[in-house]
Write a protein that holds these residues in place. Structure first.
Motif, PDB file in Angstrom:
ATOM      1  N   SER A 117      -7.177  -4.067   3.286  1.00  0.00           N
ATOM      2  CA  SER A 117      -8.906  -3.234   2.345  1.00  0.00           C
ATOM      3  C   SER A 117      -8.756  -2.446   2.733  1.00  0.00           C
ATOM      4  N   PHE A 118      -8.630  -1.646   2.428  1.00  0.00           N
ATOM      5  CA  PHE A 118      -9.459   0.230   2.572  1.00  0.00           C
ATOM      6  C   PHE A 118     -10.042   0.352   4.074  1.00  0.00           C
ATOM      7  N   GLY A 152       0.778  -1.375  -0.110  1.00  0.00           N
ATOM      8  CA  GLY A 152      -0.180   0.129  -0.535  1.00  0.00           C
ATOM      9  C   GLY A 152       0.804   1.540   0.342  1.00  0.00           C
ATOM     10  N   VAL A 167       0.903   2.974  -3.611  1.00  0.00           N
ATOM     11  CA  VAL A 167      -0.382   3.249  -4.021  1.00  0.00           C
ATOM     12  C   VAL A 167      -0.424   4.987  -4.822  1.00  0.00           C
ATOM     13  N   GLU A 188      -4.152  -9.597   0.867  1.00  0.00           N
ATOM     14  CA  GLU A 188      -4.430  -8.680   2.316  1.00  0.00           C
ATOM     15  C   GLU A 188      -5.053  -9.963   3.975  1.00  0.00           C
ATOM     16  N   GLY A 194      -5.811  -3.198  -2.421  1.00  0.00           N
ATOM     17  CA  GLY A 194      -7.416  -3.868  -1.635  1.00  0.00           C
ATOM     18  C   GLY A 194      -7.288  -5.176  -2.450  1.00  0.00           C
ATOM     19  N   TYR A 214      -1.105   0.096   4.101  1.00  0.00           N
ATOM     20  CA  TYR A 214      -0.591  -1.068   5.229  1.00  0.00           C
ATOM     21  C   TYR A 214      -1.432  -2.573   4.645  1.00  0.00           C
ATOM     22  N   ALA A 215      -1.973  -2.467   3.271  1.00  0.00           N
ATOM     23  CA  ALA A 215      -2.348  -4.318   3.911  1.00  0.00           C
ATOM     24  C   ALA A 215      -3.695  -4.700   3.874  1.00  0.00           C
TER      25      ALA A 215
END
Ligand code: MCN
Ligand code: CUN
Length: 772
Positions: A356-357, A239, A242, A726, A530, A353-354
């Protein structure tokens, strides 16, 4: 199947951004703010400019002349590329030096004289909205406070009603601290503006090459076809890669100004201090249940610290990411959450950081709440979960906050994890140890993620819909090349995406090249984060391979002189129904498709195909984790003795890679739960600027992970796969924290915030009598 990319990675033959060296290349370095909040009175660059090896010194003023001093963030805010008016976090970019070598560039930074006037910083998010708090974003017109957004989800009235009538209401405040993805490779770029062709090539650490290109085009006003973004091998992203960082933009401006390629590579401290942090959610959670533990409702209030610029990466409609899945894996009657985002004098970022939002935060919240409820009801936390998990016949499940979980068999997965861990025996052992005054803890967590963003009608980033393209070319000899819009940072896409094509067409994965990370060579798409590569691009890959298969069918029918309807597929060949010997392999068909073979009217030659995949829904992977810890009562040290993880990511393309992804995520979870934190002092000084202070877990802190799996295919994904990249980072912190607090139960400790360092654990137990 072993990873195709290992051949070069394990031999040290990867090509990372810092390996790119161009003729005449210059080197850039960033001058950063020592203050968290200060007015810039003046900047004197004359001494730096006089340095014999310096070619250019760029300041905010230089950029303002080019209209580049500010750039848009992924959340529709603006961020200073180089500060013009004031600095808003320690480590913020103030000037950029371009010199003949890296050492001279760094030396010259010290020759720049900046006159700052210190301002009072906002460090504690809980004070950001105070009447007398200094206003951080006075650059934004009409700004009189540090408020960014209010967002809510669920049904407030219905939730309040359920709470008002509930037998049991349990509340808990908790902090998910600020952490950093800290990939081994820091961020960097090499920008090369060709003065003759006017084409800009930028090799850069990005998880989303196409999205970056479009942003550069919009920011710099360059036409898109004159920009080529190349993301070579990436040494971990998690992440962190991004967003677009000021250093990338500065290297581009440096190249435009000097007419030479310019390389900029961050060092570790710069990476930790100035690039995307993660989490920083102050959460107040409430859970309502019956006396016998039927969970009825969840109510949450969150204060989100977004730092000095709102740079979080998430679909536009979701300012708190996918935090809306905070109802977790449980069958409840009502739910409501409100999230308020605020500015503070800290680095921007906020999703990386892993996560998933933001599902990491949501899962941690609900899994801690369930454990706190178990504590209050004096119930077994595994049994409490089992009682409340969604049942297989409830899928597809419409959550109380509007999400449609695609598929799942939760009880089976939890049962498997408990069996693998020998849960009942562990509880017996724990009772014995407690009698002997020893601290042993068993933590359980269950998670559901929503990954694979996302359906274009609901999801976009800065107006770009979240679909992804795939292109498959089959050469005359039956070898193939697959071109993807997503990018691998270590997840093994060159292997797994070749495997998808291989499975669909019967071509060996070794005969399929996967090309990604170069906007000139790949179709448009929004990139990797994500855990969307498999749900979106994996689907695109299966669809494009099936298109090739259908084209091959028509060619085969011409070759065999039968109607296409009379043909049947078996892996790697079309054959005549009822006459298996009369068939053509995909390789023979590929050659024929490029030959003079006469094809039916309207059928083009060759087998190539393209696809743009717009996912109908997200995929919902899930899992059950059990963590066992031993805690030293005298030092507060936690030892993770055992960890069982049962993941369900639907159909697994490459089980070894899936396990590797899970291993990595579990280590992340142990790190966040026990040691990682980005701390600040009251002046806003960053206290975790190196790996001496910002602690990453090593093999010493990790047990030998024990994994299990269940497979519940996604009903809407062409091959039934769900994302997994993630999952373990999302699910594991709660398991570890639950285990440590379970160990501390004899002291009557109900909750303590991460990271549970020896000092934190010891303090939590201090002054409290031990009771078995
Ligand atoms: N896979 C599979 N079967 C499935 C699901 C996935 O074989 N059912 C494989 C995939 O084909 C892919 C890998 O597992 O090779 C991860 O797939 P996926 O879940 O689709 O995730 P992405 O490829 O989109 O990767 C992104 C995800 C994110 S967002 C972070 S953050 C993270 C993670 O991956 N960063 C990583 N894992 C990482 N692993 C490494 N080594 N480095 C990072 O930076
Ligand atoms: Cu949120 S970290 Mo991954 O999505 O790149």
């Amino acid at each position: 199947m072993h990873r195709k990319e290992d051949a070069r990675f394990l031999r040290g033959h990867g090509t990372y951004v810092d390996d790119v060296t161009l003729p005449g290349m210059l080197h850039g370095a960033v001058l950063r703010s020592p203050y968290a909040h200060a007015k810039i009175v003046s900047i004197d660059t004359s001494a730096a400019e006089a340095h014999p090896k310096v070619r250019a010194v760029i300041t905010g003023e230089t950029l303002a002349g080019l209209n580049l001093a500010w750039m848009p963030t992924l959340s529709g805010d603006v961020q200073a590329v180089l500060a013009t008016d004031k600095v808003r976090f320690q480590g913020q970019e103030v000037a950029f030096v371009v010199a003949e070598d890296r050492y001279s560039a760094r030396d010259a930074l010290e020759l720049i004289d900046v006159d700052y006037e210190a301002l009072e910083p906002v460090v504690d998010a809980r004070k950001a909205l105070d009447e007398d708090a200094p206003v951080i974003r006075d650059d934004l017109e009409g700004r009189t406070d540090n408020h960014i957004f209010d967002w809510e989800t669920g049904d407030a009235a219905r939730t309040d009603e359920v709470f008002a009538n509930a037998e049991v209401v349990t509340t808990q405040d908790m902090l998910y601290p600020r952490v950093h993805p800290a990939p081994l490779e820091t961020c960097g770029s090499v920008a090369d503006m060709d003065p003759i062709t006017g084409k800009l090539t930028i090799w850069t650490t990005t998880q989303a090459p196409h999205a970056h290109r479009t942003l550069y085009a919009l920011v710099a006003g360059l036409p898109e076809h004159k920009i080529r973004v190349i993301s070579p091998d990436i040494g971990g992203g998690f992440g962190n890669k991004v967003g677009i960082y000021p250093g990338y933009v500065c290297s581009v401006v440096g190249s435009i100004v000097t007419g030479k390629p310019v390389k900029w590579i961050e060092d570790r401290s710069e990476n930790l201090m100035s690039t995307s942090f993660a989490r920083d959610y102050h959460m107040h959670g409430e859970i309502a249940s019956t006396k016998d533990g039927k969970i009825l409702a969840i109510r949450v209030k969150v204060l989100a610290d977004h730092g000095a610029f709102n740079g979080t990466a998430q679909p536009t409609k979701y300012p708190a990411g996918f935090f809306g899945v905070f109802t977790g894996s449980y069958d409840i009657e009502a739910a409501h959450a409100s999230v308020t985002g605020v500015y503070t004098n800290k680095a921007p970022g906020g999703v990386a950081y892993a996560c998933s939002f933001r599902i990491t935060e949501a899962v941690y919240l609900v899994e801690r709440l369930v454990d706190v409820l178990a504590y209050d009801l004096d119930m077994d936390p595994a049994q409490l979960r089992m009682k409340n998990l969604l049942k297989p016949d409830q899928f597809p499940y419409q959550s109380k906050t509007g999400w449609e979980y695609d598929s799942g068999d939760y009880p089976r997965t939890l049962r498997m994890a408990l069996d693998l861990a020998h849960y009942d025996e562990l509880r017996m052992e724990q009772a014995k140890r407690r009698d002997a005054g020893e601290l042993m803890g068993i933590g359980v967590a269950f998670f559901t993620e929503a990954v694979g963003a996302g359906p274009r009608k609901h999801m976009d980033i800065l107006g770009l819909g979240m679909a992804d393209g795939a292109e498959l070319r089959v050469h005359p000899t039956g070898k193939a090349v697959l071109r993807l819009s997503v990018q691998s940072q270590g997840q093994g896409h060159e292997t797994t995406f070749a495997q998808i094509v291989a499975e669909e067409l019967g071509i060996s994965p070794d005969d399929i090249d996967v090309v990604h990370g170069d906007t000139d060579q790949t179709p448009f798409g929004l990139g990797t984060y994500g855990s969307r590569s498999t749900p979106v691009s994996g689907a695109a890959t299966a669809v494009v391979a099936r298109k090739v298969r259908e084209r091959a069918k028509i060619v085969a029918s011409a070759m065999l002189e039968v109607s296409p309807d009379d043909l049947e597929w078996e892996k790697g060949r079309w054959f005549v129904k009822g006459d298996p010997a009369a068939g053509k392999s995909i390789q023979d068909i590929a050659m024929a498709a490029h030959s003079s073979l006469e094809l039916p009217e309207g059928v083009e030659g060759q087998l190539d195909a393209t696809c743009v995949y717009n996912p109908p829904n997200l995929t919902y992977p899930f899992g059950a984790y059990v963590c066992v810890v031993d805690v030293d009562a005298e030092t507060g040290q936690v030892k993770v003795r055992d960890f069982v993880a049962v993941d369900d990511c639907g159909v697994r393309i490459n089980p070894m890679i899936v396990e590797g992804q899970v291993h990595g995520g579990l280590a992340d979870g142990v790190g966040m739960a026990l040691m990682q934190v980005m701390a600040f002092d009251e002046d806003g000084n960053h206290l975790g600027g190196s790996f001496m202070d910002y602690l990453l877990p090593t093999s010493m802190e990790c047990p030998s992970w024990r994994l299990g799996e269940t497979v519940t295919p996604s009903p809407h994904h062409p091959i039934g796969a769900k994302g997994v990249g993630e999952s373990a980072t999302v699910g594991s912190p709660a398991a570890v924290v639950n285990a440590v607090l379970d160990a501390l139960k004899p002291y009557g400790v109900r909750h303590a915030d991460m990271p549970l360092t020896p000092a934190a654990v010891w303090s939590a137990a201090q002054g409290r009598p031990f009771r078995t």
